[in-house]
Design an enzyme around this catalytic site. Structure first.
Site, PDB file in Angstrom:
ATOM      1  N   SER A  19     -11.776   4.101  -0.480  1.00  0.00           N
ATOM      2  CA  SER A  19     -12.780   4.640   0.379  1.00  0.00           C
ATOM      3  C   SER A  19     -12.640   6.304   0.429  1.00  0.00           C
ATOM      4  O   SER A  19     -13.354   6.912   0.912  1.00  0.00           O
ATOM      5  CB  SER A  19     -12.179   4.337   1.878  1.00  0.00           C
ATOM      6  OG  SER A  19     -10.746   4.722   1.969  1.00  0.00           O
ATOM      7  N   GLY A  21     -10.794  10.226  -1.641  1.00  0.00           N
ATOM      8  CA  GLY A  21      -9.980  10.680  -2.807  1.00  0.00           C
ATOM      9  C   GLY A  21     -10.230  10.052  -4.081  1.00  0.00           C
ATOM     10  O   GLY A  21     -11.158   9.828  -4.597  1.00  0.00           O
ATOM     11  N   ASP A  65      -7.191  -4.873   4.885  1.00  0.00           N
ATOM     12  CA  ASP A  65      -5.741  -4.375   4.914  1.00  0.00           C
ATOM     13  C   ASP A  65      -5.197  -5.002   3.664  1.00  0.00           C
ATOM     14  O   ASP A  65      -5.084  -6.394   3.582  1.00  0.00           O
ATOM     15  CB  ASP A  65      -4.989  -4.612   6.084  1.00  0.00           C
ATOM     16  CG  ASP A  65      -3.335  -4.106   5.966  1.00  0.00           C
ATOM     17  OD1 ASP A  65      -2.858  -3.990   5.083  1.00  0.00           O
ATOM     18  OD2 ASP A  65      -2.960  -3.890   7.283  1.00  0.00           O
ATOM     19  N   TYR A 158       8.993   5.586  -2.118  1.00  0.00           N
ATOM     20  CA  TYR A 158       7.576   5.458  -3.010  1.00  0.00           C
ATOM     21  C   TYR A 158       7.644   5.608  -4.393  1.00  0.00           C
ATOM     22  O   TYR A 158       7.212   4.777  -5.022  1.00  0.00           O
ATOM     23  CB  TYR A 158       6.963   6.855  -2.317  1.00  0.00           C
ATOM     24  CG  TYR A 158       5.690   7.119  -3.019  1.00  0.00           C
ATOM     25  CD1 TYR A 158       4.340   6.729  -2.573  1.00  0.00           C
ATOM     26  CD2 TYR A 158       5.634   7.896  -4.338  1.00  0.00           C
ATOM     27  CE1 TYR A 158       3.286   6.661  -3.178  1.00  0.00           C
ATOM     28  CE2 TYR A 158       4.661   8.030  -4.668  1.00  0.00           C
ATOM     29  CZ  TYR A 158       3.449   7.634  -4.206  1.00  0.00           C
ATOM     30  OH  TYR A 158       2.134   7.804  -4.896  1.00  0.00           O
TER      31      TYR A 158
END
Length: 248
Positions: A19, A21, A65, A158
């Site tokens: 959606s 970047g 999601d 991460y």
């Protein structure tokens, strides 16, 4: 036994987190390469909505999601009905981390792992079950990170997810026996909200230590992804680093 002929160029590509970047750039890049694209994200941006309106026969979008396995599987079914059998996947959706490990709650760690590692593995499984039944061969690209190879403060969970995804990529490339080309693209740091956790000082240090003297931009990554989607590269089980030489 692997096929002796090259994997065909992508015809229908599934992109997670398309959606904004880099994800939105990857959607546009796949379209520019001649493929149709299905993409989902938690929130559909006006830019993505406009793209779907401009090219309704080539783009299928959905508010999904990535951690909702049932919704993801339903989206794949809907997208294939709209665009045709899906033969390629770009695992791009991810969330960042914004705290040192000692200050990161167990719930936040679970959320990062669920979104960045478990969800891509389940999406890959769902994609493969579809693609193996419908087309038999294809391409998979994991968007990982230089964090999988080098340590940075504030990004422990991460980094663990991105390293796990690279490891899964290599195992999957072996497991597929050449029926699917499976590779990772590992960008360095973007000047984006996800890298803002590092702070201005650390980002400035990374930039100074990078031979090219600048952070990564989506435009640096998209051409390589397009090559992995459309060209006969014979690359399989590889991590391609795009970081201006910062990791050398």
């Amino acid at each position: 036994m692997s096929e002796s002929t090259p994997i065909p160029a992508a015809k229908v590509v599934l992109v997670s987190g398309g959606s904004r970047g880099l994800g939105l750039d990857l959607v546009r890049g796949a379209l520019d390469g001649g493929a149709k694209v299905a993409t989902f994200a938690r929130t559909i941006t006006p830019e993505l909505e406009q793209l779907a309106k401009e090219r309704p026969d080539d783009v299928h979008i959905g508010s999904v999601d990535a951690t909702d396995e049932k919704a993801v599987r339903a989206f794949i079914k809907e997208a294939a009905e709209h665009l045709g059998p899906i033969d390629s996947l770009i695992n791009n959706a991810a969330i960042g981390q914004d705290s040192l490990h000692v200050h990161t709650s167990p719930e936040r760690i679970a959320d990062i792992i669920g979104t960045n590692l478990t969800a891509p593995l389940l999406l890959t499984r769902a994609f493969l079950r579809h693609a193996m039944a419908k087309v038999g061969r294809g391409r998979i690209i994991m968007v990982t990170s230089i964090c999988a190879q080098r340590g940075y403060s504030g990004l422990v969970a991460y980094s663990a997810t991105k390293g796990g995804l690279d490891s899964a990529m290599r195992a999957l490339a072996r497991e597929m026996h050449g029926r699917f080309l499976v590779n990772s693209i590992a960008p360095g740091f973007f000047a984006s909200e996800m890298s803002s956790v590092l702070g201005t000082e650390q980002l400035s240090t990374i930039t100074r230590r990078t031979p090219t003297g600048r952070l990564v931009e989506p435009a640096n990554v998209t051409p390589l992804v397009k090559s992995l989607l459309f060209d006969d590269t014979n690359l399989n089980g590889q991590v391609i680093v795009v970081d201006g030489g910062g990791s050398i």
